[in-house]
Scaffold this motif. Structure first.
Motif, mmCIF file in Angstrom:
data_model
loop_
_atom_site.group_PDB
_atom_site.id
_atom_site.type_symbol
_atom_site.label_atom_id
_atom_site.label_comp_id
_atom_site.label_asym_id
_atom_site.label_seq_id
_atom_site.Cartn_x
_atom_site.Cartn_y
_atom_site.Cartn_z
ATOM 1 N N ASP A 7 47.654 29.381 2.308
ATOM 2 C CA ASP A 7 48.475 30.584 2.333
ATOM 3 C C ASP A 7 49.416 30.577 3.529
ATOM 4 O OD1 ASP A 7 47.275 31.565 0.089
ATOM 5 O OD2 ASP A 7 45.747 32.665 1.196
ATOM 6 N N GLN A 8 48.885 30.081 4.628
ATOM 7 C CA GLN A 8 49.648 30.116 5.878
ATOM 8 C C GLN A 8 50.570 28.913 5.939
ATOM 9 O OE1 GLN A 8 50.869 31.954 8.095
ATOM 10 N NE2 GLN A 8 49.479 32.097 9.810
ATOM 11 N N LEU A 9 51.841 29.124 5.583
ATOM 12 C CA LEU A 9 52.799 28.035 5.585
ATOM 13 C C LEU A 9 53.466 27.886 6.941
ATOM 14 C CD1 LEU A 9 54.361 28.812 2.139
ATOM 15 C CD2 LEU A 9 52.929 26.865 2.728
ATOM 16 N N GLU A 10 53.630 26.679 7.379
ATOM 17 C CA GLU A 10 54.293 26.421 8.650
ATOM 18 C C GLU A 10 55.794 26.447 8.432
ATOM 19 O OE1 GLU A 10 55.063 26.585 11.883
ATOM 20 O OE2 GLU A 10 52.977 25.986 11.942
ATOM 21 N N ASP A 11 56.440 27.502 8.906
ATOM 22 C CA ASP A 11 57.880 27.609 8.710
ATOM 23 C C ASP A 11 58.618 27.601 10.043
ATOM 24 O OD1 ASP A 11 57.229 30.056 9.702
ATOM 25 O OD2 ASP A 11 57.697 31.168 7.883
ATOM 26 N N GLY A 12 57.927 27.250 11.104
ATOM 27 C CA GLY A 12 58.578 27.133 12.395
ATOM 28 C C GLY A 12 58.450 28.376 13.263
ATOM 29 N N TYR A 13 58.006 29.448 12.690
ATOM 30 C CA TYR A 13 57.801 30.675 13.454
ATOM 31 C C TYR A 13 56.321 30.982 13.553
ATOM 32 C CZ TYR A 13 62.780 31.475 12.985
ATOM 33 O OH TYR A 13 64.138 31.351 13.054
ATOM 34 N N ARG A 14 56.000 31.821 14.521
ATOM 35 C CA ARG A 14 54.609 32.238 14.686
ATOM 36 C C ARG A 14 54.422 33.627 14.094
ATOM 37 N NH1 ARG A 14 51.401 29.631 18.133
ATOM 38 N NH2 ARG A 14 50.303 31.537 18.660
ATOM 39 N N TRP A 15 53.389 33.772 13.290
ATOM 40 C CA TRP A 15 53.169 35.029 12.589
ATOM 41 C C TRP A 15 51.813 35.600 12.937
ATOM 42 C CZ3 TRP A 15 57.279 36.825 9.935
ATOM 43 C CH2 TRP A 15 58.255 35.895 9.555
ATOM 44 N N ARG A 16 51.772 36.914 13.021
ATOM 45 C CA ARG A 16 50.502 37.597 13.239
ATOM 46 C C ARG A 16 50.174 38.409 11.992
ATOM 47 N NH1 ARG A 16 48.758 42.454 15.333
ATOM 48 N NH2 ARG A 16 50.859 43.163 15.784
ATOM 49 N N LYS A 17 49.017 38.182 11.466
ATOM 50 C CA LYS A 17 48.603 38.892 10.265
ATOM 51 C C LYS A 17 48.206 40.311 10.639
ATOM 52 C CE LYS A 17 45.645 38.137 6.271
ATOM 53 N NZ LYS A 17 44.683 37.218 5.645
ATOM 54 N N TYR A 18 48.690 41.283 9.905
ATOM 55 C CA TYR A 18 48.321 42.661 10.245
ATOM 56 C C TYR A 18 47.714 43.394 9.076
ATOM 57 C CZ TYR A 18 52.692 44.130 8.003
ATOM 58 O OH TYR A 18 53.704 44.357 7.109
ATOM 59 N N GLY A 19 47.549 42.730 7.959
ATOM 60 C CA GLY A 19 46.922 43.411 6.834
ATOM 61 C C GLY A 19 46.748 42.518 5.629
ATOM 62 N N GLN A 20 45.881 42.946 4.781
ATOM 63 C CA GLN A 20 45.666 42.222 3.526
ATOM 64 C C GLN A 20 45.234 43.232 2.496
ATOM 65 O OE1 GLN A 20 43.565 38.415 3.556
ATOM 66 N NE2 GLN A 20 42.205 39.190 1.983
ATOM 67 N N LYS A 21 45.817 43.145 1.315
ATOM 68 C CA LYS A 21 45.485 44.077 0.258
ATOM 69 C C LYS A 21 45.349 43.352 -1.056
ATOM 70 C CE LYS A 21 45.796 48.217 0.047
ATOM 71 N NZ LYS A 21 44.848 49.329 0.113
ATOM 72 N N ALA A 22 44.410 43.820 -1.850
ATOM 73 C CA ALA A 22 44.348 43.348 -3.227
ATOM 74 C C ALA A 22 45.430 44.085 -4.006
ATOM 75 C CB ALA A 22 42.979 43.635 -3.814
ATOM 76 N N VAL A 23 46.222 43.342 -4.738
ATOM 77 C CA VAL A 23 47.326 43.949 -5.467
ATOM 78 C C VAL A 23 47.020 43.996 -6.959
ATOM 79 C CG1 VAL A 23 49.133 43.368 -3.837
ATOM 80 C CG2 VAL A 23 48.460 41.723 -5.551
ATOM 81 N N LYS A 24 47.659 44.946 -7.584
ATOM 82 C CA LYS A 24 47.504 45.086 -9.023
ATOM 83 C C LYS A 24 48.169 43.902 -9.710
ATOM 84 C CE LYS A 24 47.868 48.736 -12.457
ATOM 85 N NZ LYS A 24 48.732 49.787 -12.977
ATOM 86 N N ASN A 25 47.689 43.580 -10.891
ATOM 87 C CA ASN A 25 48.256 42.484 -11.689
ATOM 88 C C ASN A 25 48.055 41.118 -11.050
ATOM 89 O OD1 ASN A 25 49.169 44.389 -13.541
ATOM 90 N ND2 ASN A 25 51.085 44.631 -12.416
ATOM 91 N N SER A 26 47.189 41.017 -10.101
ATOM 92 C CA SER A 26 46.906 39.719 -9.513
ATOM 93 C C SER A 26 45.481 39.705 -8.962
ATOM 94 C CB SER A 26 47.900 39.411 -8.400
ATOM 95 O OG SER A 26 47.501 38.226 -7.729
ATOM 96 N N PRO A 27 44.738 38.666 -9.249
ATOM 97 C CA PRO A 27 43.377 38.568 -8.723
ATOM 98 C C PRO A 27 43.354 38.159 -7.261
ATOM 99 C CG PRO A 27 43.877 36.640 -10.031
ATOM 100 C CD PRO A 27 45.081 37.544 -10.123
#
Length: 161
Positions: A7-27
């Motif tokens: 999930d965590q793709l290296e795109d050259g920037y640094r990212w901080r995760k601040y949330g995660q949600k289960a979404v509708k229409n996707s497991p």
DNA sequence: CGAGTTTGACCAGCGC
DNA sequence: GCGCTGGTCAAACTCG
């Protein structure tokens, strides 16, 4: 859309995760990331495709107000050189002008990448920063996943001949 | 110890 | 007003 196992793709920037949600229409859950740079308010959402679990959909919101840490580091390793490369075949994206993309979709751009490239926004910025020399380099780079790219999102590229 | 992740709670928008 | 959904917050936790 990116074909990737992780999930965590290296795109050259640094990212901080601040949330995660289960979404509708996707497991699969959707993850929320913010750029770790203080001034930079860029956000991205990462979710996995329902149809193809090997594909992650990354949605960027906003534009980076700084250079990527990978660029600043200036190394020629995994992050430095390859991440500074312009997006694949940008100039040959039929009817698809990157500048136009930036103008018309400044807030949210769901972009098409491979694991070896940036999203169009960042790639285009890098392209601008690097100027002419990168074009030269650009032409010498080969992107074996380009065909795959078309397979993933054929409808994303308008004006098919 | 600082930076980043996890995860439940909270909030706002929307449709009914 | 109520319930659902997506987005964000923040405390607890992990890791180097």
């Amino acid at each position: 859309m990116t074909k990737s196992e992780v999930d965590q793709l290296e795109d050259g920037y640094r990212w901080r995760k601040y949330g995660q949600k289960a979404v509708k229409n996707s497991p699969y859950p959707r993850s929320y990331y913010r750029c770790t740079s203080q001034k930079c308010t860029v956000k991205k959402r990462v979710e996995r495709s329902f149809q193809d679990p090997t594909v992650v959909i990354t949605t960027y919101e906003g534009q980076h107000t700084h250079q990527s840490p990978a660029t600043l580091r200036g190394n020629t390793g995994l992050l430095g050189h390859s991440m500074m490369a312009p997006p694949p075949r940008l100039s040959t994206m039929r009817g698809f002008n990157a500048a136009e993309l930036l103008m018309q979709v400044p807030i949210t751009a769901t972009t098409t990448t491979t694991t070896t490239t940036n999203n169009v926004n960042q790639g285009f910025q890098g392209y601008m920063n690097l100027g002419q020399t990168s074009l030269h380099e650009h032409q010498q780079l080969h992107f074996p996943d380009y065909g795959l790219l078309q397979d993933i999102v054929p409808s994303f590229l308008p004006n098919h001949p």
